[in-house]
Design a protein around this motif. Structure first.
Motif, PDB file in Angstrom:
ATOM      1  N   LYS A   3       4.537   2.242   2.181  1.00 58.76           N
ATOM      2  CA  LYS A   3       5.307   3.515   1.732  1.00 58.76           C
ATOM      3  C   LYS A   3       4.697   4.744   1.645  1.00 58.76           C
ATOM      4  CE  LYS A   3       9.121   1.163  -0.497  1.00 58.76           C
ATOM      5  NZ  LYS A   3      10.151   1.918   0.158  1.00 58.76           N
ATOM      6  N   THR A   4       5.151   6.073   2.007  1.00 54.63           N
ATOM      7  CA  THR A   4       4.414   7.303   1.829  1.00 54.63           C
ATOM      8  C   THR A   4       5.020   8.065   0.926  1.00 54.63           C
ATOM      9  OG1 THR A   4       3.261   6.930   3.875  1.00 54.63           O
ATOM     10  CG2 THR A   4       3.683   9.121   3.009  1.00 54.63           C
ATOM     11  N   VAL A  24       0.895  -1.303   0.026  1.00 57.43           N
ATOM     12  CA  VAL A  24       0.041   0.011  -0.305  1.00 57.43           C
ATOM     13  C   VAL A  24       0.977   1.242  -0.087  1.00 57.43           C
ATOM     14  CG1 VAL A  24      -1.881   1.141   1.149  1.00 57.43           C
ATOM     15  CG2 VAL A  24      -1.848  -1.250   1.233  1.00 57.43           C
ATOM     16  N   THR A  25       0.805   1.798  -0.962  1.00 52.19           N
ATOM     17  CA  THR A  25       1.684   3.323  -1.028  1.00 52.19           C
ATOM     18  C   THR A  25       0.539   4.509  -0.939  1.00 52.19           C
ATOM     19  OG1 THR A  25       3.114   2.332  -2.520  1.00 52.19           O
ATOM     20  CG2 THR A  25       2.922   4.795  -2.559  1.00 52.19           C
ATOM     21  N   GLU A  74       9.223  13.806  -0.927  1.00 54.85           N
ATOM     22  CA  GLU A  74      10.195  12.810  -0.149  1.00 54.85           C
ATOM     23  C   GLU A  74       9.191  11.336  -0.333  1.00 54.85           C
ATOM     24  OE1 GLU A  74      11.955  11.657   4.126  1.00 54.85           O
ATOM     25  OE2 GLU A  74      11.310  13.600   3.657  1.00 54.85           O
ATOM     26  N   TYR A  75       9.958  10.359  -0.541  1.00 57.00           N
ATOM     27  CA  TYR A  75       9.285   9.068  -0.729  1.00 57.00           C
ATOM     28  C   TYR A  75       9.978   7.775  -0.196  1.00 57.00           C
ATOM     29  CZ  TYR A  75       7.287   4.996  -3.386  1.00 57.00           C
ATOM     30  OH  TYR A  75       6.827   3.802  -3.796  1.00 57.00           O
ATOM     31  N   ALA A  76       9.564   7.349   0.858  1.00 54.51           N
ATOM     32  CA  ALA A  76      10.185   6.529   1.485  1.00 54.51           C
ATOM     33  C   ALA A  76       9.420   5.496   2.334  1.00 54.51           C
ATOM     34  CB  ALA A  76      10.949   7.155   2.628  1.00 54.51           C
ATOM     35  N   ASP A  77       9.906   4.414   3.260  1.00 52.85           N
ATOM     36  CA  ASP A  77       9.083   3.660   4.104  1.00 52.85           C
ATOM     37  C   ASP A  77       8.125   4.525   5.036  1.00 52.85           C
ATOM     38  OD1 ASP A  77      10.136   1.563   2.899  1.00 52.85           O
ATOM     39  OD2 ASP A  77      11.313   0.891   4.715  1.00 52.85           O
ATOM     40  N   THR A  78       6.937   4.149   5.068  1.00 51.44           N
ATOM     41  CA  THR A  78       6.038   5.278   5.921  1.00 51.44           C
ATOM     42  C   THR A  78       6.535   5.462   7.402  1.00 51.44           C
ATOM     43  OG1 THR A  78       4.007   4.278   4.755  1.00 51.44           O
ATOM     44  CG2 THR A  78       3.713   5.292   7.094  1.00 51.44           C
ATOM     45  N   ALA A 106      -2.537   7.413   6.762  1.00 52.58           N
ATOM     46  CA  ALA A 106      -1.550   7.109   5.865  1.00 52.58           C
ATOM     47  C   ALA A 106      -0.473   6.318   6.784  1.00 52.58           C
ATOM     48  CB  ALA A 106      -0.743   8.375   5.424  1.00 52.58           C
ATOM     49  N   ALA A 107      -0.548   6.627   8.005  1.00 55.23           N
ATOM     50  CA  ALA A 107       0.376   5.890   8.924  1.00 55.23           C
ATOM     51  C   ALA A 107      -0.111   4.490   9.195  1.00 55.23           C
ATOM     52  CB  ALA A 107       0.407   6.567  10.278  1.00 55.23           C
ATOM     53  N   ARG A 108      -1.464   4.445   9.242  1.00 51.26           N
ATOM     54  CA  ARG A 108      -2.158   2.950   9.655  1.00 51.26           C
ATOM     55  C   ARG A 108      -1.903   2.001   8.593  1.00 51.26           C
ATOM     56  NH1 ARG A 108      -6.146   6.234  12.206  1.00 51.26           N
ATOM     57  NH2 ARG A 108      -7.514   6.338  10.291  1.00 51.26           N
ATOM     58  N   VAL A 109      -2.210   2.514   7.375  1.00 46.68           N
ATOM     59  CA  VAL A 109      -2.571   1.714   6.109  1.00 46.68           C
ATOM     60  C   VAL A 109      -1.331   1.389   5.309  1.00 46.68           C
ATOM     61  CG1 VAL A 109      -5.064   1.936   6.290  1.00 46.68           C
ATOM     62  CG2 VAL A 109      -3.706   3.176   4.413  1.00 46.68           C
TER      63      VAL A 109
END
Length: 280
Positions: free
Chosen positions: A244-245, A61-62, A255-259, A238-241
């Motif tokens: 990556k964010t 899930v991104t 920025e794009y990285a693991d949540t 976003a943090a729950r599901v």
């Protein structure tokens, strides 16, 4: 247009965002499902996306986060070419879906949209029965075998965690369901045609907390079979599901990285300012 180095202060208290333990970590061996390279998009003279490059991994899930108007939904709609329906749109760059260029001149856009399903912000069931809502995509594809339709409808409703609530009402209108049930019906309709990817554009924004929790639980279950990309204004969601964010601002990918990294140890000061609630 350059991304400002100063971020406005809203005067609001900082958000408190808790990332569940074990969430937001990349699965070992995950493969790239969508590869975006140097993607820019104009609506007429207005540029909405600036040189976006990112890889989206399969069966994860991104989440796309950022202030309103930052390009999240525009990028999401690039993946099934829904922006083609807007007059004056110009796209530069590439989007590869499992190695296939989705902007190739010979690409069948209808087939693309079967592979890339979409769930919208406002649930939009058809004015048909629950059964026909789910079976619609199959009927359009020419499926007439009742046994196949029955099996797919049940499987899809089970996949959308709606079967137990709807199995005795299959011939009733989908419009008679509650808001949360309607959104899950739309998810069932999307997965009935067995897509590779499910796009979700703020799917819980019109739902109450209980319905939102059910949809979020469903997202967790579905990622074992599908790649999911969700646009959300909710930092907690976003943090729950998400695994990556991606944080966007003024049409740029900041920025794009693991949540867990984005929320607990962001590399960019703008990301930190946004997730902590100092602007946006």
């Amino acid at each position: 247009m350059d991304t400002p180095t100063q971020t406005p202060s809203s005067g609001r208290p900082a958000r408190s965002v808790t990332v569940p333990t074990g969430k937001g970590q990349s699965a070992p061996g995950a493969v790239t499902k969508i590869s975006v390279r140097d993607l820019s998009l104009h609506y007429g003279a207005k540029q909405a996306l600036f040189d976006i490059s990112m890889d989206i991994l399969g069966n994860q899930v991104t989440a796309f986060i950022g202030p309103s108007g930052c390009g999240k939904s525009t990028l999401l709609r690039c993946f099934n070419r829904m922006n083609d329906l807007v007059d004056g749109v110009k796209v530069r760059g590439s989007v590869m879906l499992s190695g296939q260029d989705i902007f190739a001149p010979d690409l069948d856009v209808i087939e693309l949209r079967k592979r890339v399903g979409m769930v919208f912000q406002k649930s939009n069931p058809f004015p048909k029965s629950i059964y026909e809502n789910v079976a619609y995509g199959l009927r359009v594809a020419g499926v007439t075998d009742k046994a196949v339709l029955d099996e797919t409808v049940e499987k899809s409703l089970r996949g959308a965690a709606l079967w137990d609530e709807a199995k005795d009402r299959l011939q009733e209108s989908g419009l008679g369901l509650s808001g949360g049930q309607q959104q899950r019906l739309c998810i069932a309709r999307a997965i009935a045609v067995q897509p590779d990817i499910i796009l979700m554009d703020e799917p819980c924004s019109a739902l109450d907390p209980i319905a939102t929790a059910k949809v979020e639980e469903l997202i967790h279950e579905l990622k074992s079979e599908y790649t999911i990309i969700i646009v959300t204004h909710s930092m907690q969601q976003a943090a729950r599901v998400s695994d990556k964010t991606a944080f966007f601002y003024l049409g740029k990918l900041i920025e794009y990285a693991d949540t867990q990294t984005v929320f607990m140890n962001p590399a960019n000061p703008q990301t930190e300012a946004y997730v902590s609630g100092r602007f946006g």
